[in-house]
Design a protein around this motif. Structure first.
Motif, PDB file in Angstrom:
ATOM      1  N   PRO A  27       0.831  -1.211   0.000  1.00 33.49           N
ATOM      2  CA  PRO A  27       0.000   0.000   0.000  1.00 33.49           C
ATOM      3  C   PRO A  27       0.866   1.262   0.000  1.00 33.49           C
ATOM      4  O   PRO A  27       1.800   1.382   0.797  1.00 33.49           O
ATOM      5  CB  PRO A  27      -0.799  -0.124   1.296  1.00 33.49           C
ATOM      6  CG  PRO A  27      -0.814  -1.587   1.608  1.00 33.49           C
ATOM      7  CD  PRO A  27       0.512  -2.108   1.120  1.00 33.49           C
ATOM      8  N   THR A  28       0.569   2.171  -0.902  1.00 31.80           N
ATOM      9  CA  THR A  28       1.360   3.401  -1.021  1.00 31.80           C
ATOM     10  C   THR A  28       0.507   4.652  -0.905  1.00 31.80           C
ATOM     11  O   THR A  28       1.013   5.757  -1.101  1.00 31.80           O
ATOM     12  CB  THR A  28       2.106   3.420  -2.368  1.00 31.80           C
ATOM     13  OG1 THR A  28       1.149   3.314  -3.432  1.00 31.80           O
ATOM     14  CG2 THR A  28       3.117   2.303  -2.460  1.00 31.80           C
ATOM     15  N   THR A  29      -0.771   4.507  -0.587  1.00 31.04           N
ATOM     16  CA  THR A  29      -1.641   5.672  -0.469  1.00 31.04           C
ATOM     17  C   THR A  29      -1.200   6.547   0.703  1.00 31.04           C
ATOM     18  O   THR A  29      -1.017   6.059   1.827  1.00 31.04           O
ATOM     19  CB  THR A  29      -3.095   5.237  -0.259  1.00 31.04           C
ATOM     20  OG1 THR A  29      -3.510   4.403  -1.342  1.00 31.04           O
ATOM     21  CG2 THR A  29      -4.011   6.453  -0.168  1.00 31.04           C
ATOM     22  N   GLY A  30      -0.989   7.833   0.404  1.00 34.32           N
ATOM     23  CA  GLY A  30      -0.599   8.772   1.444  1.00 34.32           C
ATOM     24  C   GLY A  30       0.862   8.745   1.822  1.00 34.32           C
ATOM     25  O   GLY A  30       1.296   9.504   2.692  1.00 34.32           O
ATOM     26  N   ARG A 187       2.443   2.926  -9.522  1.00 31.15           N
ATOM     27  CA  ARG A 187       1.480   4.018  -9.468  1.00 31.15           C
ATOM     28  C   ARG A 187       1.582   4.870 -10.724  1.00 31.15           C
ATOM     29  O   ARG A 187       2.591   4.858 -11.440  1.00 31.15           O
ATOM     30  CB  ARG A 187       1.763   4.905  -8.238  1.00 31.15           C
ATOM     31  CG  ARG A 187       1.699   4.171  -6.913  1.00 31.15           C
ATOM     32  CD  ARG A 187       0.289   3.689  -6.621  1.00 31.15           C
ATOM     33  NE  ARG A 187      -0.641   4.805  -6.555  1.00 31.15           N
ATOM     34  CZ  ARG A 187      -0.902   5.493  -5.426  1.00 31.15           C
ATOM     35  NH1 ARG A 187      -0.332   5.138  -4.284  1.00 31.15           N
ATOM     36  NH2 ARG A 187      -1.772   6.501  -5.443  1.00 31.15           N
ATOM     37  N   ASP A 191      -0.612  10.445  -9.773  1.00 30.92           N
ATOM     38  CA  ASP A 191      -0.949  10.250  -8.361  1.00 30.92           C
ATOM     39  C   ASP A 191       0.053  10.950  -7.437  1.00 30.92           C
ATOM     40  O   ASP A 191      -0.193  11.055  -6.234  1.00 30.92           O
ATOM     41  CB  ASP A 191      -0.975   8.756  -8.023  1.00 30.92           C
ATOM     42  CG  ASP A 191      -2.089   8.019  -8.763  1.00 30.92           C
ATOM     43  OD1 ASP A 191      -3.063   8.693  -9.132  1.00 30.92           O
ATOM     44  OD2 ASP A 191      -1.959   6.804  -8.963  1.00 30.92           O
ATOM     45  N   LYS A 250      -1.331  10.106  -3.733  1.00 33.27           N
ATOM     46  CA  LYS A 250      -2.756  10.114  -3.366  1.00 33.27           C
ATOM     47  C   LYS A 250      -3.203   8.725  -2.939  1.00 33.27           C
ATOM     48  O   LYS A 250      -2.738   7.710  -3.476  1.00 33.27           O
ATOM     49  CB  LYS A 250      -3.597  10.581  -4.556  1.00 33.27           C
ATOM     50  CG  LYS A 250      -3.264  11.983  -5.050  1.00 33.27           C
ATOM     51  CD  LYS A 250      -4.076  12.316  -6.261  1.00 33.27           C
ATOM     52  CE  LYS A 250      -3.702  13.683  -6.831  1.00 33.27           C
ATOM     53  NZ  LYS A 250      -4.484  14.011  -8.048  1.00 33.27           N
TER      54      LYS A 250
END
Length: 250
Positions: A27-30, A187, A191, A250
């Motif tokens: 997970p790379t969100t944020g 990604r 983003d 994002k």
């Protein structure tokens, strides 16, 4: 045949490994990514700083100083005629006593040593952008003064013109690195949102940059005879810039 079979098996295993890696997503969100970048521009040197000097030695301090003063004036006048736009600066006037060499210990070491002569000298700096006439100028002055050093660099006007190009090259490298990181993380580049840009490149994460390169030459003293024109190659200077960007996905 067995070698061909081994190659096929290796290829299948490699594809399988890549497929498994692509399916395993972290997970790379944020996430906030610190991205250092570097840019540079090069330009041929268009300015030079020349250093001349004169030194005289005589038993009479006044006689040595008089010859230094006369030759420095002659050399300065030649420079002004050859390159009227050059910026001149005299500096480093010195007067030192010269003592006799002692091959044996003195009978009375407490007795003050008496000088047998005096060394007197002075330096003259000239800064100019007239590189075309440089060999002729230097040769003319060398008939009176000695060439002590020469340092090529960029003029202030050229450095200012290159600043826009240097900033653009640095930012372009930052954008390229952000794109590479985004693709490696699986990604889209869209983003990635820049959170901070540090054009000073400060912080422990920024690599140390090199100072602009310059060319330096040294020369021995000359006599009063006519001197053949020397050859000079100004080289080029590299202007570099570091930038550190903080990118949030994002």
């Amino acid at each position: 045949m067995s070698r061909y079979r081994n190659l096929v098996v290796s290829s299948v295993l490699a594809v399988a490994s890549l497929t498994a890696y692509a399916q395993t997503k972290v997970p790379t969100t944020g996430v906030l990514v610190v991205v250092p970048a570097y840019g540079e521009v090069k330009h041929v040197n268009d300015q030079v700083r020349i250093t001349f000097n004169i030194e005289e030695q005589d038993k009479d301090k006044a006689a040595a100083a008089s010859r230094v003063n006369l030759k420095m004036k002659q050399g300065t006048d030649i420079l002004k005629r050859q390159d009227p736009q050059a910026i001149l600066q005299t500096r480093g006037y010195y007067t030192y006593p010269v003592y006799p060499e002692e091959t044996q210990p003195r009978a009375n070491p407490n007795k003050p040593r008496l000088p047998t002569g005096w060394r007197v000298g002075q330096y003259l700096d000239a800064t100019t952008t007239n590189l075309t006439n440089l060999p002729k100028t230097v040769a003319s002055v060398q008939s009176v003064l000695a060439l002590n050093g020469i340092n090529f660099s960029l003029s202030d006007a050229t450095s200012k013109k290159l600043d826009d190009l240097r900033i653009a090259a640095t930012y372009r490298n930052l954008a390229e690195r952000i794109g590479s990181i985004a693709r490696a993380m699986g990604r889209n580049e869209g983003d990635a949102v820049l959170d901070t840009i540090d054009f000073e490149g400060s912080g422990n994460y920024a690599p140390e940059g090199a100072m602009p390169k310059t060319m330096m030459m040294r020369s021995a003293a000359s006599d009063s005879a006519q001197v053949e024109e020397p050859s000079f190659e100004p080289g080029e200077t590299t202007l570099s810039m570091r930038v550190v960007g903080k990118v949030r996905f994002k």
